[in-house]
Design a protein around this motif. Structure first.
Motif, PDB file in Angstrom:
ATOM      1  N   SER A  81      28.674  32.714  24.042  1.00 45.66           N
ATOM      2  CA  SER A  81      28.237  32.995  22.679  1.00 45.66           C
ATOM      3  C   SER A  81      27.494  31.797  22.114  1.00 45.66           C
ATOM      4  O   SER A  81      27.922  30.653  22.269  1.00 45.66           O
ATOM      5  N   TYR A 132      20.389  37.433  21.775  1.00 44.35           N
ATOM      6  CA  TYR A 132      21.522  37.357  22.691  1.00 44.35           C
ATOM      7  C   TYR A 132      21.896  38.760  23.130  1.00 44.35           C
ATOM      8  O   TYR A 132      21.458  39.763  22.541  1.00 44.35           O
ATOM      9  N   GLN A 142      27.550  38.071  26.381  1.00 44.52           N
ATOM     10  CA  GLN A 142      27.866  36.813  25.725  1.00 44.52           C
ATOM     11  C   GLN A 142      28.989  36.844  24.693  1.00 44.52           C
ATOM     12  O   GLN A 142      29.597  35.803  24.429  1.00 44.52           O
ATOM     13  N   THR A 143      29.223  37.972  24.059  1.00 44.47           N
ATOM     14  CA  THR A 143      30.191  37.972  22.949  1.00 44.47           C
ATOM     15  C   THR A 143      31.272  39.035  23.105  1.00 44.47           C
ATOM     16  O   THR A 143      31.863  39.468  22.117  1.00 44.47           O
ATOM     17  N   LEU A 176      26.980  40.028  16.469  1.00 37.99           N
ATOM     18  CA  LEU A 176      27.047  38.921  15.521  1.00 37.99           C
ATOM     19  C   LEU A 176      26.355  39.291  14.222  1.00 37.99           C
ATOM     20  O   LEU A 176      25.282  39.897  14.222  1.00 37.99           O
TER      21      LEU A 176
END
Length: 292
Positions: A195, A271, A276-277, A282
């Protein structure tokens, strides 16, 4: 914005093109771009180029005891001309910031050279003429170069230790690691499956080692792709080689999820939520809190 791989390719191209060539004239067009006055710009006239190199994102053209240093900022570029226009450039609102004319070869009336340009209305390009590159404030403050032997996983761990900033910001901080900007920090974090809002100091030893390996490989691969390309093709090569940066709404080439974006006041990052998260989207920093 030209970053480490593009500036590396520019320096290699100009090192070959300029070797031994003598400056016939250096004309400033955008006075605000020239940040030094001693030595004066006309001190370059009559000097021969003896090399080109890079310091982070700074391009350094050496002429004897002098250095013509350029930071291309967000929208700057170098344009090589086999034959420059005969008429002198006129100051104005156009992209041209400086023109450097080279002395013609024997029996050749044409004068080659290069032009330093900057697109857009935000003029941040910086040009310096110095005797020592350490006189350029940005160079004097540069951190470790990620393509040197000094940049080890242990060195990265040392740099991140105790840093409470987001890892995205640390990677972009030129006083910590020299040469990585918005685009390649997105690419590195995507490849590391990390992240952009992870706190730097909270990375585990395993995460630091993985981030180091990915950063070196991502930058080295970009440099290799750009090697030998003409200057006119470097921007296109950078864009085509990016997997997430600048690709909002497209499919992630790794997992197929939709690439998302977080906008800031003057920039944006991209992203992949799945990579990544953990699938979390986000929040836009301008509107609400970021998800960690």
């Amino acid at each position: 914005m030209p970053e480490l791989p593009e500036v590396e390719a520019l320096s290699a191209f100009l090192d070959d093109k300029l070797a031994g060539r003598v400056v016939a004239g250096a004309t400033p067009v955008s006075i605000q771009a020239l940040k030094t006055y001693d030595p004066p710009l006309d001190a370059l006239v009559g000097q021969a180029f003896d090399g080109a190199t890079r310091h982070g994102k700074f391009l350094d053209l050496r002429l004897g005891e002098l250095h013509l240093v350029t930071h291309l900022a967000r929208a700057g570029w170098i344009r090589w001309r086999d034959e420059l226009a005969k008429t002198p450039p006129r100051p104005g609102k156009g992209p041209l910031a400086m023109r450097v004319r080279l002395r013609g070869e024997e029996d050749d009336a044409a004068e080659a050279g290069f032009e330093i340009t900057e697109a857009g209305t935000q003029k941040r390009l910086a040009i310096y003429v110095v005797r020592d590159v350490e006189q350029v404030p940005g160079i004097a403050r540069l951190g470790v170069d990620p393509l040197t032997a000094e940049f080890t996983a242990e060195k990265l761990a040392e740099l991140l230790d105790g840093d409470r900033r987001l890892i995205k910001g640390v990677l972009r901080d030129q006083t910590v690691i020299a040469g990585i900007g918005n685009a390649y920090s997105d690419e590195i974090l995507h490849a590391a499956r990390m992240s952009p809002f992870k706190i730097a100091a909270k990375l585990t030893a395993e995460e630091v080692e993985g981030l180091h390996d990915v950063a070196v490989r991502t930058l080295a691969d970009a440099v290799e792709r750009s090697r030998g390309l003409p200057m006119t093709d470097l921007k296109g090569e950078k864009k085509s080689g990016l997997r997430v940066h600048g690709r909002k709404g497209e499919r992630c080439p790794v997992c197929g999820d939709t690439i998302r974006e977080v906008s800031f006041s003057d920039s944006a990052l991209q992203y992949c939520p799945t990579c990544q998260t953990g699938g979390k989207v986000l929040a836009d920093r301008r509107l609400s809190r970021l998800l960690k």
